[in-house]
Scaffold this active site. Structure first.
Site, PDB file in Angstrom:
ATOM      1  N   GLN A   1       2.715  10.024   2.158  1.00  0.00           N
ATOM      2  CA  GLN A   1       4.049   9.388   2.091  1.00  0.00           C
ATOM      3  C   GLN A   1       4.857   9.887   0.902  1.00  0.00           C
ATOM      4  O   GLN A   1       6.076   9.741   0.862  1.00  0.00           O
ATOM      5  CB  GLN A   1       3.930   7.856   2.020  1.00  0.00           C
TER       6      GLN A   1
ATOM      7  N   HIS B   1      -2.993   6.932   7.519  1.00  0.00           N
ATOM      8  CA  HIS B   1      -2.039   7.888   6.942  1.00  0.00           C
ATOM      9  C   HIS B   1      -2.746   9.177   6.515  1.00  0.00           C
ATOM     10  O   HIS B   1      -2.205  10.277   6.685  1.00  0.00           O
ATOM     11  CB  HIS B   1      -1.345   7.290   5.707  1.00  0.00           C
TER      12      HIS B   1
ATOM     13  N   GLY C   1       0.840  -1.194   0.000  1.00  0.00           N
ATOM     14  CA  GLY C   1       0.000   0.000   0.000  1.00  0.00           C
ATOM     15  C   GLY C   1       0.870   1.237   0.000  1.00  0.00           C
ATOM     16  O   GLY C   1       2.061   1.167   0.312  1.00  0.00           O
TER      17      GLY C   1
ATOM     18  N   HIS D   1      -4.557   0.836   7.669  1.00  0.00           N
ATOM     19  CA  HIS D   1      -3.225   1.451   7.808  1.00  0.00           C
ATOM     20  C   HIS D   1      -3.119   2.660   6.872  1.00  0.00           C
ATOM     21  O   HIS D   1      -2.626   3.734   7.259  1.00  0.00           O
ATOM     22  CB  HIS D   1      -2.174   0.377   7.485  1.00  0.00           C
ATOM     23  N   GLU D   2      -3.616   2.511   5.632  1.00  0.00           N
ATOM     24  CA  GLU D   2      -3.541   3.609   4.647  1.00  0.00           C
ATOM     25  C   GLU D   2      -4.486   4.749   5.012  1.00  0.00           C
ATOM     26  O   GLU D   2      -4.127   5.924   4.900  1.00  0.00           O
ATOM     27  CB  GLU D   2      -3.853   3.100   3.232  1.00  0.00           C
TER      28      GLU D   2
ATOM     29  N   CYS E   1       5.869  -0.239   7.566  1.00  0.00           N
ATOM     30  CA  CYS E   1       5.490   0.969   6.845  1.00  0.00           C
ATOM     31  C   CYS E   1       6.691   1.446   6.039  1.00  0.00           C
ATOM     32  O   CYS E   1       7.814   1.447   6.551  1.00  0.00           O
ATOM     33  CB  CYS E   1       5.061   2.056   7.835  1.00  0.00           C
ATOM     34  N   LEU E   2       6.442   1.855   4.807  1.00  0.00           N
ATOM     35  CA  LEU E   2       7.538   2.328   3.955  1.00  0.00           C
ATOM     36  C   LEU E   2       8.163   3.604   4.526  1.00  0.00           C
ATOM     37  O   LEU E   2       9.290   3.942   4.170  1.00  0.00           O
ATOM     38  CB  LEU E   2       7.036   2.561   2.523  1.00  0.00           C
TER      39      LEU E   2
HETATM   40  O1  GNR Z   1       4.121  -2.530   2.533  1.00  0.00           O
HETATM   41  C1  GNR Z   1       3.461  -2.455   3.571  1.00  0.00           C
HETATM   42  N1  GNR Z   1       3.203  -3.589   4.266  1.00  0.00           N
HETATM   43  C2  GNR Z   1       2.296  -3.664   5.315  1.00  0.00           C
HETATM   44  C3  GNR Z   1       2.309  -4.792   6.110  1.00  0.00           C
HETATM   45  C4  GNR Z   1       1.421  -4.923   7.149  1.00  0.00           C
HETATM   46  C5  GNR Z   1       0.515  -3.934   7.404  1.00  0.00           C
HETATM   47  C6  GNR Z   1       0.497  -2.780   6.624  1.00  0.00           C
HETATM   48  C7  GNR Z   1       1.384  -2.643   5.600  1.00  0.00           C
HETATM   49  S1  GNR Z   1       1.339  -1.232   4.593  1.00  0.00           S
HETATM   50  C8  GNR Z   1       3.006  -1.145   4.058  1.00  0.00           C
HETATM   51  C9  GNR Z   1       3.196  -0.038   3.036  1.00  0.00           C
HETATM   52  C10 GNR Z   1       2.912   1.297   3.684  1.00  0.00           C
HETATM   53  O2  GNR Z   1       3.677   1.869   4.397  1.00  0.00           O
HETATM   54  N2  GNR Z   1       1.759   1.833   3.428  1.00  0.00           N
HETATM   55  O3  GNR Z   1       1.425   3.006   3.994  1.00  0.00           O
HETATM   56 NI    NI Z   2       2.496   3.084   5.892  1.00  0.00          NI
END
Ligand code: GNR
Ligand code: NI
Length: 173
Positions: free
Chosen positions: A53, A142, A48, A138-139, A96-97
């Site tokens: 980001q 953000h 995601g 999670h997104e 998270c990236l």
């Molecule tokens: O790549 C991602 N892997 C992930 C693994 C478990 C729960 C959420 C994520 S999202 C993350 C990419 C990211 O930072 N998205 O905002």
């Molecule tokens: Ni993230």
């Protein structure tokens, strides 16, 4: 087609803490941003990626939790809203990236329904389950300036923030 990879902001960064703004109309600029976000997500790689980001404050995220490398299935969610959450919870080791190589368990509803506009401005409502649901939440976090570490204890959050400050200093050397 020209594709552009966008630099991904690293925590801590004030732009990751801001409330994002609804997209007033899905136009050519919106589509260009979404395309670049998809390319950036696959390149990272991640499942995601949310607009803040990549330093945009638009309420857009992209995701693809398909476990195949060849059969891509990117989803673009514009102005997403949660319309229902399951009572059942699920725990995932989240990453998270914007906090590379840091993982921690987060508990969230196992399923969510989300309404959103797609890249053609068409309205959708979809049920997400398991990793798709975790990723979608999670997104969406953000877009509200919330990181997965905000769901952890203050001690874990400050430990991970310290590691990121150190990591960013080393990058800047
Ligand atoms: O790549 C991602 N892997 C992930 C693994 C478990 C729960 C959420 C994520 S999202 C993350 C990419 C990211 O930072 N998205 O905002
Ligand atoms: Ni993230």
């Amino acid at each position: 087609r020209i594709m552009s990879l966008l630099p991904i902001l690293l925590h801590p960064d004030p732009r990751l803490k801001k409330q994002c703004v609804p997209v007033p109309s899905v136009d050519a600029d919106t589509r260009r941003l979404a395309e670049s976000m998809i390319e950036t997500m696959y390149d990272a790689p991640g499942v995601g990626l949310a607009a803040p980001q990549v330093a945009s404050d638009a309420r857009i995220f992209v995701m693809d939790c398909t476990d195949s490398e060849t059969d891509n299935n990117p989803l673009v969610l514009i102005n997403p809203e949660i319309t229902w959450v399951s009572e059942e919870l699920n725990t995932y080791s989240e990453g998270c990236l914007s906090l590379p190589d840091l993982f921690e368990d987060v508990e969230r509803p196992k399923q969510v329904r989300m309404s959103f506009l797609d890249i053609d401005g068409k309205h959708h409502e979809e049920l997400f389950d398991d990793l798709w649901a975790t990723c979608a939440q999670h997104e969406l976090d953000h877009l509200n300036g919330v990181l997965f570490i905000d769901h952890l204890s203050r001690m874990k959050r400050s430990m991970m923030t310290k590691k990121m400050v150190k990591f960013k200093k080393e990058l800047a050397l």
